[in-house]
Design a protein around this motif. Structure first.
Motif, short mmCIF file in Angstrom:
data_model
loop_
_atom_site.label_atom_id
_atom_site.label_comp_id
_atom_site.label_asym_id
_atom_site.label_seq_id
_atom_site.Cartn_x
_atom_site.Cartn_y
_atom_site.Cartn_z
N GLY A 92 -10.11 7.03 13.20
CA GLY A 92 -8.80 6.60 13.70
C GLY A 92 -7.90 7.79 13.94
N SER A 93 -6.94 7.62 14.81
CA SER A 93 -6.09 8.76 15.19
C SER A 93 -5.23 9.21 14.01
CB SER A 93 -5.20 8.38 16.37
OG SER A 93 -4.45 7.24 16.07
N GLY A 94 -5.17 8.39 12.98
CA GLY A 94 -4.49 8.71 11.74
C GLY A 94 -3.28 9.60 11.83
N GLY A 95 -2.11 9.00 12.00
CA GLY A 95 -0.91 9.80 11.97
C GLY A 95 -0.27 9.98 13.33
N ALA B 263 -8.83 -5.75 9.21
CA ALA B 263 -9.79 -5.13 8.31
C ALA B 263 -9.34 -5.27 6.86
CB ALA B 263 -9.97 -3.66 8.66
N LEU B 264 -8.06 -5.06 6.64
CA LEU B 264 -7.51 -5.13 5.30
C LEU B 264 -7.63 -6.54 4.75
CD1 LEU B 264 -6.18 -3.42 3.13
CD2 LEU B 264 -3.96 -3.94 4.14
N ALA B 265 -7.36 -7.53 5.59
CA ALA B 265 -7.48 -8.92 5.17
C ALA B 265 -8.92 -9.24 4.77
CB ALA B 265 -7.02 -9.86 6.29
N LEU B 266 -9.86 -8.71 5.53
CA LEU B 266 -11.28 -8.96 5.23
C LEU B 266 -11.73 -8.25 3.96
CD1 LEU B 266 -12.85 -8.60 8.79
CD2 LEU B 266 -12.69 -10.70 7.46
N LEU B 267 -11.19 -7.04 3.75
CA LEU B 267 -11.63 -6.22 2.62
C LEU B 267 -10.90 -6.53 1.32
CD1 LEU B 267 -11.89 -2.77 4.42
CD2 LEU B 267 -13.79 -4.08 3.46
N ARG B 268 -9.92 -7.43 1.39
CA ARG B 268 -9.08 -7.69 0.23
C ARG B 268 -9.88 -7.86 -1.05
NH1 ARG B 268 -5.39 -12.34 1.37
NH2 ARG B 268 -4.30 -10.73 2.50
N GLY B 269 -10.90 -8.71 -0.98
CA GLY B 269 -11.70 -8.97 -2.17
C GLY B 269 -12.47 -7.74 -2.64
N ALA B 270 -12.98 -6.98 -1.67
CA ALA B 270 -13.83 -5.85 -2.00
C ALA B 270 -13.05 -4.66 -2.56
CB ALA B 270 -14.61 -5.41 -0.76
N LEU B 271 -11.82 -4.50 -2.10
CA LEU B 271 -11.05 -3.31 -2.46
C LEU B 271 -10.59 -3.29 -3.91
CD1 LEU B 271 -8.78 -2.78 0.67
CD2 LEU B 271 -10.47 -1.17 -0.21
N GLY B 272 -10.29 -4.45 -4.45
CA GLY B 272 -9.66 -4.47 -5.76
C GLY B 272 -8.15 -4.37 -5.60
N GLU C 160 -3.42 -2.94 -2.57
CA GLU C 160 -1.97 -2.79 -2.53
C GLU C 160 -1.56 -1.46 -1.90
OE1 GLU C 160 1.86 -3.74 -2.63
OE2 GLU C 160 0.18 -5.09 -3.07
N GLU C 161 -2.32 -0.42 -2.23
CA GLU C 161 -2.05 0.91 -1.68
C GLU C 161 -2.23 0.91 -0.16
OE1 GLU C 161 -4.12 5.18 -2.34
OE2 GLU C 161 -3.73 4.06 -4.18
N GLN C 162 -3.35 0.36 0.29
CA GLN C 162 -3.62 0.28 1.72
C GLN C 162 -2.57 -0.56 2.45
OE1 GLN C 162 -6.24 1.72 3.55
NE2 GLN C 162 -6.52 2.89 1.68
N ARG C 163 -2.17 -1.64 1.80
CA ARG C 163 -1.19 -2.55 2.35
C ARG C 163 0.14 -1.84 2.58
NH1 ARG C 163 2.38 -7.14 0.98
NH2 ARG C 163 3.11 -5.97 -0.81
N GLN C 164 0.56 -1.07 1.59
CA GLN C 164 1.82 -0.34 1.70
C GLN C 164 1.77 0.67 2.84
OE1 GLN C 164 4.66 -0.88 0.29
NE2 GLN C 164 3.87 -2.53 -1.01
N VAL C 165 0.64 1.38 2.95
CA VAL C 165 0.48 2.37 4.01
C VAL C 165 0.57 1.70 5.37
CG1 VAL C 165 -1.16 3.96 5.10
CG2 VAL C 165 -0.84 4.01 2.62
N LEU D 168 2.00 -1.18 6.16
CA LEU D 168 3.35 -1.70 6.41
C LEU D 168 4.32 -0.57 6.75
CD1 LEU D 168 3.44 -4.47 3.66
CD2 LEU D 168 3.51 -4.83 6.13
N GLU D 169 4.17 0.57 6.07
CA GLU D 169 5.01 1.72 6.39
C GLU D 169 4.77 2.18 7.83
OE1 GLU D 169 7.48 3.11 4.58
OE2 GLU D 169 7.07 1.47 3.17
N ASP D 170 3.49 2.15 8.23
CA ASP D 170 3.15 2.55 9.60
C ASP D 170 3.74 1.59 10.62
OD1 ASP D 170 1.82 4.75 8.67
OD2 ASP D 170 -0.19 4.01 9.09
N VAL D 171 3.73 0.31 10.29
CA VAL D 171 4.30 -0.68 11.20
C VAL D 171 5.81 -0.45 11.34
CG1 VAL D 171 4.74 -3.14 11.61
CG2 VAL D 171 2.53 -2.41 10.73
N VAL D 172 6.47 -0.17 10.22
CA VAL D 172 7.90 0.13 10.26
C VAL D 172 8.17 1.38 11.09
CG1 VAL D 172 9.91 0.80 8.86
CG2 VAL D 172 8.45 -1.06 8.09
N ALA D 173 7.34 2.39 10.90
CA ALA D 173 7.49 3.63 11.68
C ALA D 173 7.28 3.35 13.17
CB ALA D 173 6.50 4.68 11.19
#
Length: 113
Positions: free
Chosen positions: A13-16, A35-44, A49-54, A56-61
């Motif tokens: 991903g272009s990341g950033g 992807a995050l919705a699908l991985l929710r169970g697998a991630l723990g 939560e960490e991925q979710r915050q990142v 959401l911050e990107d969406v706000v940006a």
């Protein structure tokens, strides 16, 4: 036996590169949401939560350059239950509206149901 080589393909991903205006940025944010919705169970819980915050911050940006698109992404994330409830959705909608200080200083209040 050999495992046939590990193919780590699938474009990094272009990341950033947040300030690429346009649909490809919106698409990538939505794909991350899916992807995050699908991985929710697998991630723990904590990793999720960490991925979710990142995300959401990107969406706000992204809202800095495209409020309308960012708002629609937030609604999608709400539908995928990545945004937990309407209260949290409202918080992020406000953040996105405030991020867009370039075009106007008035916050858009969506009609609450």
């Amino acid at each position: 036996s050999g495992d046939g080589g590990s193919s780590s393909g699938g474009g990094s991903g272009s990341g950033g590169v947040i300030y690429s205006r346009g649909p490809e940025q919106q698409k990538s944010l939505l794909e991350r949401g899916s992807a995050l919705a699908l991985l929710r169970g697998a991630l723990g819980a904590s990793a999720y939560e960490e991925q979710r915050q990142v995300l959401l911050e990107d969406v706000v940006a992204y809202g800095v350059i495209n409020v309308r698109a960012a708002s629609s992404i937030l609604r999608e994330l709400r539908e995928k239950a990545i945004i937990a409830n309407d209260e949290e959705l409202g918080d992020y909608m406000t953040k996105v509206a405030l991020a867009d200080t370039t075009t106007t200083t008035t916050t858009v209040v969506s009609g609450g149901g």
